[in-house]
Design a protein around this motif. Sequence first.
Motif, PDB file in Angstrom:
ATOM      1  N   GLN A  49       0.835  -1.210   0.000  1.00 33.16           N
ATOM      2  CA  GLN A  49       0.000   0.000   0.000  1.00 33.16           C
ATOM      3  C   GLN A  49       0.871   1.262   0.000  1.00 33.16           C
ATOM      4  OE1 GLN A  49      -2.662  -0.409   3.330  1.00 33.16           O
ATOM      5  NE2 GLN A  49      -3.782  -2.108   2.380  1.00 33.16           N
ATOM      6  N   GLY A  50       1.940   1.224   0.804  1.00 28.64           N
ATOM      7  CA  GLY A  50       2.861   2.356   0.826  1.00 28.64           C
ATOM      8  C   GLY A  50       3.546   2.549  -0.517  1.00 28.64           C
ATOM      9  N   ALA A  53       1.131   4.122  -2.945  1.00 32.19           N
ATOM     10  CA  ALA A  53       0.983   5.557  -2.688  1.00 32.19           C
ATOM     11  C   ALA A  53       2.151   6.360  -3.258  1.00 32.19           C
ATOM     12  CB  ALA A  53       0.863   5.811  -1.184  1.00 32.19           C
ATOM     13  N   LEU A  54       3.311   5.722  -3.351  1.00 32.44           N
ATOM     14  CA  LEU A  54       4.490   6.388  -3.921  1.00 32.44           C
ATOM     15  C   LEU A  54       4.521   6.300  -5.447  1.00 32.44           C
ATOM     16  CD1 LEU A  54       7.228   5.153  -1.420  1.00 32.44           C
ATOM     17  CD2 LEU A  54       6.402   7.515  -1.696  1.00 32.44           C
TER      18      LEU A  54
END
Length: 154
Positions: A49-50, A53-54
Amino acid sequence: MAEKSIASRTTALPPVLGDAAALFARVAVGIVFIAHGRPKLADAEGTAQGFAALGIPFPRFSALLGAVIEVGGGIALVVGLALPLAGLALAFMMANAYFFAHLGDPLVGGYEFLLVLAATSLALGFAGGRFALDSLMPWSRRGRSRGTRVADSV
């Protein structure tokens, strides 16, 4: 004359000191990579998920690949196995971390940690010292030189 005495003192250092320094550096940097990769493995979904997001492509695959490179490469540095491959893979990871998360950041307080880890990984990957499993393998420079000496003496 003073230059000669400095040079002779420098070359008089036992090679084991350089090998011990390389071992210490490999263990220290390897532990740092393992410490950063383990949480990615432990929470693969959160890492994905991180990464999404990037804007990292294929976030699930990239998260798993990143974690495996960091943990596996860290272990490889610690034991000294496949060092050139580990050094290149870890430097590649740091380059991706810069591109996706730190592009445009200042050096200090931004990407200096990535830069140091990438450069150190490359250096240790190609100069890991004799206290590495690679030094015992047939593909190592030391292993090749042992084989050459035996062949030359026959």
